[in-house]
Write an enzyme that holds these catalytic residues in place. Structure first.
Site, PDB file in Angstrom:
ATOM      1  N   LYS A 195      16.731 -24.341   9.333  1.00  0.00           N
ATOM      2  CA  LYS A 195      15.313 -24.460   9.678  1.00  0.00           C
ATOM      3  C   LYS A 195      15.115 -25.318  10.912  1.00  0.00           C
ATOM      4  CE  LYS A 195      13.123 -23.623   5.208  1.00  0.00           C
ATOM      5  NZ  LYS A 195      12.299 -24.178   4.145  1.00  0.00           N
ATOM      6  N   LYS A 247      19.222 -13.523   4.198  1.00  0.00           N
ATOM      7  CA  LYS A 247      18.480 -13.645   2.941  1.00  0.00           C
ATOM      8  C   LYS A 247      17.087 -13.020   3.066  1.00  0.00           C
ATOM      9  CE  LYS A 247      16.173 -17.429   1.626  1.00  0.00           C
ATOM     10  NZ  LYS A 247      15.826 -18.798   1.247  1.00  0.00           N
ATOM     11  N   LYS A 273      10.402 -15.009   2.134  1.00  0.00           N
ATOM     12  CA  LYS A 273       8.954 -14.801   2.090  1.00  0.00           C
ATOM     13  C   LYS A 273       8.270 -15.287   3.362  1.00  0.00           C
ATOM     14  CE  LYS A 273       8.393 -18.344  -1.360  1.00  0.00           C
ATOM     15  NZ  LYS A 273       8.968 -19.566  -0.812  1.00  0.00           N
TER      16      LYS A 273
HETATM   17  P1  TYM Z   1      11.698 -21.066  -2.471  1.00  0.00           P
HETATM   18  O1  TYM Z   1      10.221 -21.168  -2.518  1.00  0.00           O
HETATM   19  O2  TYM Z   1      12.353 -20.798  -1.166  1.00  0.00           O
HETATM   20  O3  TYM Z   1      12.210 -19.955  -3.480  1.00  0.00           O
HETATM   21  C1  TYM Z   1      11.786 -19.947  -4.826  1.00  0.00           C
HETATM   22  C2  TYM Z   1      12.898 -19.449  -5.719  1.00  0.00           C
HETATM   23  O4  TYM Z   1      13.298 -18.132  -5.330  1.00  0.00           O
HETATM   24  C3  TYM Z   1      14.686 -18.106  -5.046  1.00  0.00           C
HETATM   25  N1  TYM Z   1      14.914 -17.199  -3.926  1.00  0.00           N
HETATM   26  C4  TYM Z   1      15.755 -16.173  -3.953  1.00  0.00           C
HETATM   27  N2  TYM Z   1      16.576 -15.707  -4.907  1.00  0.00           N
HETATM   28  C5  TYM Z   1      17.313 -14.625  -4.623  1.00  0.00           C
HETATM   29  N3  TYM Z   1      17.251 -13.968  -3.436  1.00  0.00           N
HETATM   30  C6  TYM Z   1      16.442 -14.402  -2.441  1.00  0.00           C
HETATM   31  N4  TYM Z   1      16.388 -13.766  -1.300  1.00  0.00           N
HETATM   32  C7  TYM Z   1      15.637 -15.543  -2.690  1.00  0.00           C
HETATM   33  N5  TYM Z   1      14.731 -16.221  -1.944  1.00  0.00           N
HETATM   34  C8  TYM Z   1      14.296 -17.234  -2.715  1.00  0.00           C
HETATM   35  C9  TYM Z   1      15.047 -19.536  -4.694  1.00  0.00           C
HETATM   36  O5  TYM Z   1      16.407 -19.789  -4.888  1.00  0.00           O
HETATM   37  C10 TYM Z   1      14.164 -20.306  -5.639  1.00  0.00           C
HETATM   38  O6  TYM Z   1      14.737 -20.382  -6.912  1.00  0.00           O
HETATM   39  N6  TYM Z   1      13.250 -25.796  -2.660  1.00  0.00           N
HETATM   40  C11 TYM Z   1      12.766 -24.694  -3.451  1.00  0.00           C
HETATM   41  C12 TYM Z   1      11.511 -25.014  -4.228  1.00  0.00           C
HETATM   42  C13 TYM Z   1      11.597 -26.215  -5.076  1.00  0.00           C
HETATM   43  C14 TYM Z   1      12.247 -26.327  -6.316  1.00  0.00           C
HETATM   44  C15 TYM Z   1      12.001 -27.652  -6.779  1.00  0.00           C
HETATM   45  C16 TYM Z   1      13.011 -25.462  -7.073  1.00  0.00           C
HETATM   46  C17 TYM Z   1      11.000 -27.420  -4.817  1.00  0.00           C
HETATM   47  N7  TYM Z   1      11.220 -28.283  -5.853  1.00  0.00           N
HETATM   48  C18 TYM Z   1      12.514 -28.121  -8.001  1.00  0.00           C
HETATM   49  C19 TYM Z   1      13.541 -25.915  -8.283  1.00  0.00           C
HETATM   50  C20 TYM Z   1      13.280 -27.225  -8.738  1.00  0.00           C
HETATM   51  C21 TYM Z   1      12.454 -23.532  -2.532  1.00  0.00           C
HETATM   52  O7  TYM Z   1      12.202 -23.688  -1.378  1.00  0.00           O
HETATM   53  O8  TYM Z   1      12.358 -22.333  -3.152  1.00  0.00           O
END
Ligand code: TYM
Length: 334
Positions: free
Chosen positions: A118, A199, A202
């Site tokens: 990023k 990947k 979103k």
């Molecule tokens: P985020 O918002 O990027 O994604 C949310 C969840 O979706 C999963 N994910 C994917 N899984 C498979 N293939 C993909 N292409 C894909 N894109 C996203 C992510 O692995 C995630 O599980 N840092 C985290 C948010 C967060 C969080 C937390 C998660 C903040 N605090 C505490 C767990 C516990 C994030 O940016 O996820």
């Protein structure tokens, strides 16, 4: 969330309201939350403070935060077993982050792959982007979490969370539970349809890149039919040589809960056109009822506000207690 006497282990996870949720978010995270929710005491968060680590339009952020929460419910999150809430509604997340910052070496944060990716895309890097995983650690450990179900891309952040817990506990005494990551067998890393080496994200608005949970069936079908494949003319799980085909097979496998073998049997002797058509059917069949429930609930904006308020009110005491213990152990509370 179940009552206080519950002996079930705690699950915590979250999603950033930083774009339109994709099938990657569903297969990597939400689908598994829903499948396992009855076995745990669950807390699911919409992490709006994390979304602020890159520029956001304030009105869009507010609206997306509600949209993500509604999608949790539309995908099948059951409030009997789960609390859902917005991260910024519980100030202990920010307060604990500061305390954890004091035990986290900058070098640990600079090594994070997501930070490197990023920050490479930005001219000026906000401190929040670097500190992002510390806030994530605070999210998790405030609730005595045992398990964190996430996609593959969050694995490194979970390892860091564990390092922070071990360091804090060794400096200040046993304060936090050491959480474990839960990664699904299929669908943990869904790739972009346009570029199966990257990947599915979103935050990308490139057409044909992602399948969004709220995309109309026509759009979903079009994106899948146009997905990048190859000229091998062979249906196989081969991420090296056939990343596009493998990605489509993986989406199909994860969505249908089939084994790799069963999927390969089903497509034995078929061409890419059939594969794409079946993936499109499976995706649309899964998303249509979710979209219907989403639109029904979204018709009354007060509904989600009430659920989010109740969720935060119910779990705030847990967070405040754990924050207090950390503060006491650090010598800033009696
Ligand atoms: P985020 O918002 O990027 O994604 C949310 C969840 O979706 C999963 N994910 C994917 N899984 C498979 N293939 C993909 N292409 C894909 N894109 C996203 C992510 O692995 C995630 O599980 N840092 C985290 C948010 C967060 C969080 C937390 C998660 C903040 N605090 C505490 C767990 C516990 C994030 O940016 O996820």
């Amino acid at each position: 969330m179940t009552d206080n006497q519950s002996t079930k282990k705690r699950v915590f996870s979250g999603i950033q309201p930083s774009g339109n949720l994709t099938i990657g978010n569903y297969l990597g995270a939400i689908k598994n939350w829903v499948a396992e929710q009855h076995n745990y005491d669950n807390i699911f968060c919409v992490v709006d403070l994390h979304a602020l680590t890159v520029p956001q339009d304030p009105q869009v952020l507010f609206q997306k935060t509600r949209e993500v929460a509604l999608l949790y419910l539309a995908c099948g999150i059951d409030l009997e077993h789960c609390a859902i809430f917005v991260q910024s509604d519980i100030t202990a997340h920010s307060e604990l982050t500061w305390l954890l910052n004091t035990v986290t070496p900058v070098g640990w944060l600079e090594r994070m792959t997501q930070y490197k990716d990023k920050s490479a895309k930005q001219e000026s890097i906000g401190t929040g982007l670097l500190d992002y995983p510390v806030l994530m650690a605070a999210d998790i450990i405030l609730y005595d979490t045992h398990y964190v179900p996430v996609g593959e891309d969050q694995k490194q952040h979970l390892e860091l969370t564990r390092d922070i817990v071990l360091r804090f506990n060794s400096l200040y005494g046993d304060t936090f539970v050491l959480p474990e990551v839960l990664i699904p067998k299929a669908g943990a890393r869904v790739k972009g349809l346009d570029d199966p080496t990257a990947k599915m994200s979103k935050s990308s608005d490139k057409q044909g890149h992602a399948l969004h949970l709220l995309d109309p069936p026509k759009v979903l079908r079009k994106s899948i039919m146009r997905a990048t494949t190859d000229s091998e003319n062979r249906i196989a799980f081969d991420p090296e040589k056939q990343a596009g085909v493998t990605n489509l097979l993986t989406i199909y496998q994860a969505i249908t809960n089939m084994s790799e073998e069963a999927v390969l049997n089903e497509f034995d002797g078929e061409g890419y056109g059939t594969l794409k058509k079946r993936v499109a059917e499976a995706v649309i069949e899964t998303l249509e009822p979710i979209q219907k429930r989403y639109h029904e609930m979204a018709a009354d904006p007060a509904y989600i506000e009430q659920i989010l308020k109740e969720g935060a009110d119910r779990i705030r005491p847990l967070a405040e207690h754990r924050l207090y213990v950390a503060q006491k152990n650090m010598g800033i509370r009696k």
